[in-house]
Design a protein around this motif. Structure first.
Motif, PDB file in Angstrom:
ATOM      1  N   LYS B  37      61.241  -3.898  36.495  1.00  0.00           N
ATOM      2  CA  LYS B  37      61.670  -5.293  36.412  1.00  0.00           C
ATOM      3  C   LYS B  37      60.444  -6.125  36.081  1.00  0.00           C
ATOM      4  N   ASN B  38      60.608  -7.032  35.175  1.00  0.00           N
ATOM      5  CA  ASN B  38      59.491  -7.898  34.831  1.00  0.00           C
ATOM      6  C   ASN B  38      59.998  -9.137  34.119  1.00  0.00           C
ATOM      7  N   PRO B  39      59.179 -10.179  34.146  1.00  0.00           N
ATOM      8  CA  PRO B  39      57.863 -10.254  34.787  1.00  0.00           C
ATOM      9  C   PRO B  39      57.971 -10.412  36.296  1.00  0.00           C
ATOM     10  N   LEU B  40      56.901 -10.037  36.956  1.00  0.00           N
ATOM     11  CA  LEU B  40      56.836 -10.153  38.404  1.00  0.00           C
ATOM     12  C   LEU B  40      55.542 -10.853  38.793  1.00  0.00           C
ATOM     13  N   THR B  41      55.586 -11.490  39.937  1.00  0.00           N
ATOM     14  CA  THR B  41      54.344 -12.030  40.488  1.00  0.00           C
ATOM     15  C   THR B  41      53.662 -10.904  41.258  1.00  0.00           C
ATOM     16  N   ALA B  42      52.408 -11.140  41.599  1.00  0.00           N
ATOM     17  CA  ALA B  42      51.682 -10.130  42.367  1.00  0.00           C
ATOM     18  C   ALA B  42      52.411  -9.828  43.668  1.00  0.00           C
ATOM     19  N   ALA B  43      52.900 -10.881  44.291  1.00  0.00           N
ATOM     20  CA  ALA B  43      53.601 -10.690  45.560  1.00  0.00           C
ATOM     21  C   ALA B  43      54.827  -9.814  45.375  1.00  0.00           C
ATOM     22  N   GLU B  44      55.522 -10.017  44.279  1.00  0.00           N
ATOM     23  CA  GLU B  44      56.724  -9.220  44.044  1.00  0.00           C
ATOM     24  C   GLU B  44      56.373  -7.764  43.759  1.00  0.00           C
ATOM     25  N   ALA B  72      46.942  -3.059  29.645  1.00  0.00           N
ATOM     26  CA  ALA B  72      48.244  -2.435  29.869  1.00  0.00           C
ATOM     27  C   ALA B  72      49.309  -3.440  30.281  1.00  0.00           C
ATOM     28  N   ILE B  73      48.875  -4.550  30.805  1.00  0.00           N
ATOM     29  CA  ILE B  73      49.813  -5.597  31.171  1.00  0.00           C
ATOM     30  C   ILE B  73      49.233  -6.944  30.747  1.00  0.00           C
ATOM     31  N   ALA B  74      50.107  -7.923  30.708  1.00  0.00           N
ATOM     32  CA  ALA B  74      49.666  -9.263  30.341  1.00  0.00           C
ATOM     33  C   ALA B  74      50.067 -10.224  31.440  1.00  0.00           C
ATOM     34  N   THR B  75      49.357 -11.301  31.504  1.00  0.00           N
ATOM     35  CA  THR B  75      49.708 -12.337  32.470  1.00  0.00           C
ATOM     36  C   THR B  75      50.169 -13.558  31.719  1.00  0.00           C
ATOM     37  N   LEU B  83      52.505 -14.491  36.228  1.00  0.00           N
ATOM     38  CA  LEU B  83      53.570 -13.506  36.099  1.00  0.00           C
ATOM     39  C   LEU B  83      52.987 -12.360  35.294  1.00  0.00           C
ATOM     40  N   TYR B  84      53.283 -11.187  35.716  1.00  0.00           N
ATOM     41  CA  TYR B  84      52.766 -10.005  35.036  1.00  0.00           C
ATOM     42  C   TYR B  84      53.902  -9.297  34.329  1.00  0.00           C
ATOM     43  N   ARG B  85      53.594  -8.839  33.159  1.00  0.00           N
ATOM     44  CA  ARG B  85      54.587  -8.035  32.441  1.00  0.00           C
ATOM     45  C   ARG B  85      53.852  -6.970  31.645  1.00  0.00           C
ATOM     46  N   PRO B  86      54.499  -5.851  31.490  1.00  0.00           N
ATOM     47  CA  PRO B  86      53.827  -4.731  30.815  1.00  0.00           C
ATOM     48  C   PRO B  86      53.651  -4.965  29.323  1.00  0.00           C
ATOM     49  N   LEU B  87      52.548  -4.535  28.826  1.00  0.00           N
ATOM     50  CA  LEU B  87      52.336  -4.513  27.376  1.00  0.00           C
ATOM     51  C   LEU B  87      52.559  -3.083  26.894  1.00  0.00           C
TER      52      LEU B  87
END
Lengths: 140, 140
Positions: B37-44, B72-75, B83-87
């Motif tokens: 699941k994305n994007p997610l926050t660090a807490a998530e 590997a991921i982007a913010t 929010l982080y999501r995979p690249l």
DNA sequence: AGCCTTCGACTACATCTGTAAACATTAAGT
DNA sequence: ACTTAATGTTTACAGATGTAGTCGAAGGCT
């Protein structure tokens, strides 16, 4: 800093596990040499791998020591030097590594791994033929 | 089919490769959370993995940073947080890792890996059936 | 009997990994 | 405005890994 040291180190410390420690990639290269032919002296191992990996003798020595410490190989004295031979069977190693990968990345299922290999064209025609043969055999 | 995500990496590619850096096992756990699941926050992300791995927030933060550093991921900023999501697509990662294993341990041939899995009974009947299906598809 | 070579053992050291604490910033509540 | 909770950044530190140098003993050579 250079503490005088005359004690002889126990080479035979933990008798606990034998093949449990993880083997690193560099160590694996050494293992391959020993699996191919053994026992070998450190120099012979170097002959097998130093060129290919651009290593020097000391590196091989270190790797051999670490492998001994990990219980993956054994030494037997041969005059003043050691002969090294694997304790960990190649089969066991391959099986372990494969399983680790499948578990970690594919939820323990081999089929998705296979699917991936197929998809990324990591499968040659030969592979496919071979696998079909194996499948037929499994079917028996 | 397992044909995966598109690649939407382009925003900021370091001079060099983008998905080339190796991802460690701990980092992979974070990636899995983001792939699910994305994007997610660090807490998530932490919610997803901290319990399972016994990690604390700082650990997750570190892993996220390293993944960002590795491309590997982007913010993307979301108010004051990220929010982080995979690249890196999961498919690509799995493919890469699989190929690495096959290359390193089986001389790049998938058949021996398959043979190993079969031999060590790591193949369930389902796997076999599935692989046969895949083979038929490849044959087309 | 000494010196040189050869080995294994020990030491070194940079990088990567796992794991996390300390710190800084800033939105948010009071 | 001031404190606080949340969040990213920096720093830390031990263990593994890659790679190799140094040391000291054991044999061989002269």
């Amino acid at each position: 800093m250079i503490v005088g040291e005359s004690e002889m180190a126990e080479v035979n410390d933990l008798p606990g596990e034998q093949g449990s420690e993880r083997i690193s990639e560099a160590e694996h290269a050494v293992m391959e040499a020993l699996w191919e032919k053994n026992p070998l002296t450190a120099a012979e191992v170097c002959e097998q791998v130093c060129d290919r990996r651009g290593w020097s003798m000391p590196t091989v020595k270190t790797l051999l020591s670490r492998l001994v410490a990990k219980g993956a190989i054994a030494t037997e004295p041969d005059g003043r030097r050691f002969l090294y031979r694997p304790l960990l069977a190649r089969t066991a190693y391959l099986g372990g590594e494969s399983r680790r990968l499948v578990d970690r990345l594919f939820g323990g299922r081999a089929a998705p791994l296979f699917a991936h290999l197929a998809e990324t064209e990591a499968l040659t025609d030969d592979d496919i033929a071979e696998i079909e043969r194996l499948l037929r055999e499994l079917r028996k």
